[in-house]
Design a protein around this motif. Structure first.
Motif, PDB file in Angstrom:
ATOM      1  N   ASP A   1     -51.760  -9.499  18.225  1.00 54.31           N
ATOM      2  CA  ASP A   1     -52.649  -8.575  17.518  1.00 54.31           C
ATOM      3  C   ASP A   1     -52.137  -7.144  17.476  1.00 54.31           C
ATOM      4  N   GLY A   2     -50.924  -6.888  17.958  1.00 49.75           N
ATOM      5  CA  GLY A   2     -50.363  -5.542  17.895  1.00 49.75           C
ATOM      6  C   GLY A   2     -50.798  -4.624  19.020  1.00 49.75           C
ATOM      7  N   VAL A   3     -51.487  -5.135  20.023  1.00 49.18           N
ATOM      8  CA  VAL A   3     -51.979  -4.303  21.123  1.00 49.18           C
ATOM      9  C   VAL A   3     -50.819  -3.767  21.956  1.00 49.18           C
ATOM     10  N   ALA A   4     -49.911  -4.655  22.345  1.00 48.26           N
ATOM     11  CA  ALA A   4     -48.808  -4.248  23.217  1.00 48.26           C
ATOM     12  C   ALA A   4     -47.912  -3.224  22.531  1.00 48.26           C
ATOM     13  N   GLN A   5     -47.629  -3.418  21.254  1.00 48.33           N
ATOM     14  CA  GLN A   5     -46.760  -2.472  20.544  1.00 48.33           C
ATOM     15  C   GLN A   5     -47.398  -1.090  20.488  1.00 48.33           C
ATOM     16  N   THR A   6     -48.718  -1.046  20.281  1.00 48.49           N
ATOM     17  CA  THR A   6     -49.421   0.237  20.293  1.00 48.49           C
ATOM     18  C   THR A   6     -49.301   0.902  21.659  1.00 48.49           C
ATOM     19  N   CYS A   7     -49.441   0.120  22.724  1.00 46.28           N
ATOM     20  CA  CYS A   7     -49.328   0.674  24.069  1.00 46.28           C
ATOM     21  C   CYS A   7     -47.906   1.145  24.360  1.00 46.28           C
ATOM     22  N   ILE A   8     -46.914   0.399  23.901  1.00 47.60           N
ATOM     23  CA  ILE A   8     -45.526   0.811  24.092  1.00 47.60           C
ATOM     24  C   ILE A   8     -45.266   2.143  23.387  1.00 47.60           C
ATOM     25  N   ASP A   9     -45.806   2.295  22.190  1.00 49.56           N
ATOM     26  CA  ASP A   9     -45.645   3.569  21.476  1.00 49.56           C
ATOM     27  C   ASP A   9     -46.306   4.708  22.245  1.00 49.56           C
ATOM     28  N   ARG A  10     -47.455   4.451  22.840  1.00 47.32           N
ATOM     29  CA  ARG A  10     -48.112   5.482  23.651  1.00 47.32           C
ATOM     30  C   ARG A  10     -47.287   5.811  24.891  1.00 47.32           C
ATOM     31  N   ILE A  11     -46.710   4.786  25.517  1.00 44.14           N
ATOM     32  CA  ILE A  11     -45.887   5.011  26.716  1.00 44.14           C
ATOM     33  C   ILE A  11     -44.673   5.866  26.372  1.00 44.14           C
ATOM     34  N   ARG A  12     -44.051   5.602  25.247  1.00 43.93           N
ATOM     35  CA  ARG A  12     -42.875   6.372  24.844  1.00 43.93           C
ATOM     36  C   ARG A  12     -43.229   7.826  24.541  1.00 43.93           C
ATOM     37  N   ALA A  13     -44.516   8.062  24.197  1.00 41.74           N
ATOM     38  CA  ALA A  13     -44.956   9.429  23.923  1.00 41.74           C
ATOM     39  C   ALA A  13     -45.389  10.171  25.190  1.00 41.74           C
ATOM     40  N   MET A  14     -45.478   9.459  26.323  1.00 38.61           N
ATOM     41  CA  MET A  14     -45.870  10.094  27.583  1.00 38.61           C
ATOM     42  C   MET A  14     -44.766  11.018  28.088  1.00 38.61           C
ATOM     43  N   ARG A  15     -45.160  11.916  28.991  1.00 41.19           N
ATOM     44  CA  ARG A  15     -44.161  12.757  29.639  1.00 41.19           C
ATOM     45  C   ARG A  15     -43.258  11.886  30.496  1.00 41.19           C
ATOM     46  N   PRO A  16     -41.936  12.063  30.406  1.00 45.50           N
ATOM     47  CA  PRO A  16     -41.024  11.232  31.203  1.00 45.50           C
ATOM     48  C   PRO A  16     -41.314  11.376  32.699  1.00 45.50           C
ATOM     49  N   HIS A  17     -41.296  10.266  33.417  1.00 44.65           N
ATOM     50  CA  HIS A  17     -41.512  10.272  34.859  1.00 44.65           C
ATOM     51  C   HIS A  17     -40.657   9.160  35.460  1.00 44.65           C
ATOM     52  N   HIS A  18     -40.745   9.020  36.760  1.00 38.09           N
ATOM     53  CA  HIS A  18     -39.952   7.995  37.437  1.00 38.09           C
ATOM     54  C   HIS A  18     -40.460   6.617  37.008  1.00 38.09           C
ATOM     55  N   ALA A  19     -39.712   5.968  36.151  1.00 39.55           N
ATOM     56  CA  ALA A  19     -40.095   4.642  35.651  1.00 39.55           C
ATOM     57  C   ALA A  19     -38.814   3.855  35.403  1.00 39.55           C
ATOM     58  N   ASP A  20     -38.404   3.121  36.396  1.00 40.92           N
ATOM     59  CA  ASP A  20     -37.108   2.455  36.288  1.00 40.92           C
ATOM     60  C   ASP A  20     -37.184   0.944  36.436  1.00 40.92           C
ATOM     61  N   GLY A  21     -38.397   0.376  36.310  1.00 42.78           N
ATOM     62  CA  GLY A  21     -38.510  -1.064  36.475  1.00 42.78           C
ATOM     63  C   GLY A  21     -39.698  -1.630  35.728  1.00 42.78           C
ATOM     64  N   ALA A  22     -39.795  -2.960  35.743  1.00 38.43           N
ATOM     65  CA  ALA A  22     -40.892  -3.620  35.048  1.00 38.43           C
ATOM     66  C   ALA A  22     -42.234  -3.274  35.677  1.00 38.43           C
ATOM     67  N   ASP A  23     -42.241  -3.012  37.005  1.00 45.22           N
ATOM     68  CA  ASP A  23     -43.495  -2.661  37.656  1.00 45.22           C
ATOM     69  C   ASP A  23     -44.040  -1.343  37.119  1.00 45.22           C
ATOM     70  N   ASP A  24     -43.141  -0.336  36.940  1.00 47.79           N
ATOM     71  CA  ASP A  24     -43.582   0.945  36.383  1.00 47.79           C
ATOM     72  C   ASP A  24     -44.084   0.779  34.950  1.00 47.79           C
ATOM     73  N   LEU A  25     -43.369  -0.034  34.178  1.00 51.60           N
ATOM     74  CA  LEU A  25     -43.778  -0.247  32.788  1.00 51.60           C
ATOM     75  C   LEU A  25     -45.132  -0.927  32.708  1.00 51.60           C
ATOM     76  N   LEU A  26     -45.387  -1.894  33.591  1.00 53.44           N
ATOM     77  CA  LEU A  26     -46.673  -2.594  33.557  1.00 53.44           C
ATOM     78  C   LEU A  26     -47.812  -1.640  33.901  1.00 53.44           C
ATOM     79  N   MET A  27     -47.608  -0.758  34.889  1.00 57.03           N
ATOM     80  CA  MET A  27     -48.651   0.214  35.231  1.00 57.03           C
ATOM     81  C   MET A  27     -48.895   1.175  34.068  1.00 57.03           C
ATOM     82  N   ASP A  28     -47.794   1.609  33.423  1.00 54.96           N
ATOM     83  CA  ASP A  28     -47.963   2.477  32.254  1.00 54.96           C
ATOM     84  C   ASP A  28     -48.680   1.740  31.119  1.00 54.96           C
TER      85      ASP A  28
END
Length: 302
Positions: A96-123
């Protein structure tokens, strides 16, 4: 769509992936079979990534998979997204396009320590509820508008409108409860897979979900209060009608007595053959009605 997980999510092509390491994939269900993904990243039923209602989480030996169900929000229909977290890779099955919308929001966030799948899932969880407070405010505005309509006695469609709002609030309440349970399960059963940054962001996600749940509960109480106000207005209107009917009945009761008495036509009745008997009965009726109305007005019943 594929991304290289790092401080910034970098879009990459499928042909650029040599080994699956720190890879995030956002794919519709129909592309799962043709993308040649590792077996551990594949959901159990790729063709049907979950059509049930509710958020689910399954923690297995070498992977974590779950499904997030988003209820109806305003004009947006219900939506779903399934995720599979395996080692340092994560797959989002996105019908339904939910994840892609969230990924776009994550990419627009201020960069922070996010170097693994665990960080991405929390974001992802943060991005999932990023706009919810604004949506809850919009729901509060709708309830306020309904309350104002009740106070102005514009209640033609109130029942249907408040029912829609309360249904949406109930769905949101269950959604936040289930999403809180999902994140709490990750914390309790997979906390060792989270680094310090992920654990901190998970705590923030849980606090945010609790606040959203509390806001939803407050609006549910507000909606119940407005419904009570509507019922009070209905009761007041019914009381006014009963009051009017009582006054009309009281005014015409003496007239019924007069007409019933003089309608008997017994012999030797007073005024039965009197020339002015009929005008006198009319005048008496007018005096009775006038006296009753004057009495009710002095008692402020009218």
């Amino acid at each position: 769509m594929y991304y290289q997980i790092g401080k910034n999510l970098m879009p990459i092509g499928r042909g650029d992936i040599v080994t699956f390491s720190r890879i995030a994939a956002v794919l519709p269900p129909e592309e799962l079979e043709v993308q040649n993904l590792p077996e551990a990243l594949m959901p159990p039923e790729p063709s049907r990534p979950g059509r049930g209602r509710g958020c689910h989480l399954s923690i297995e030996t070498d992977r974590i998979r779950g499904m997030v169900y988003l209820p109806v929000k305003g004009k947006a229909p219900e939506r779903r997204v399934t995720f599979v977290w395996w080692k340092d890779c994560i797959l989002f099955v996105d019908p339904d396009g939910v994840a892609q919308t969230c990924i776009d929001r994550i990419r627009a966030m201020r960069p922070h320590h996010a170097d693994g799948a665990d960080d991405l899932l929390m974001d992802f969880f943060l991005a999932l509820v990023q706009e919810d407070l604004t949506e809850i405010q919009a729901l509060e505005d709708r309830i306020s508008a309904l309350e104002q309509a009740v106070l102005c006695d514009r209640t033609e469609k109130f029942i249907n409108q408040i029912s829609v709002v309360r249904k949406e609030l109930n769905q949101r309440s269950r959604y936040y409860t289930q999403l809180s349970d999902l994140t709490a399960t990750i914390q309790e059963n997979a906390g060792d897979l989270l680094d310090t940054c992920s654990q901190s962001r998970l705590q923030y996600v849980m606090r945010r979900l609790n606040r959203l749940y509390d806001e939803t509960q407050m609006l549910r109480e507000y909606a119940s209060q407005v419904s009570s106000e509507y019922q009070a207005q209905v009761d007041i209107a019914q009381n006014r009608i009963m009051k009017l009917l009582t006054i009309v009945t009281t005014v015409f009761m003496p007239l019924s007595l007069i007409t019933g008495w003089y309608g008997m036509n017994f012999a030797n009745m007073p005024e039965l053959k009197w020339e002015y008997g009929y005008p006198t009965a009319v005048a008496l009726s007018v005096l009775v009605v006038g006296g009753c109305l004057l009495y009710f007005r002095r008692k402020r019943f009218l």
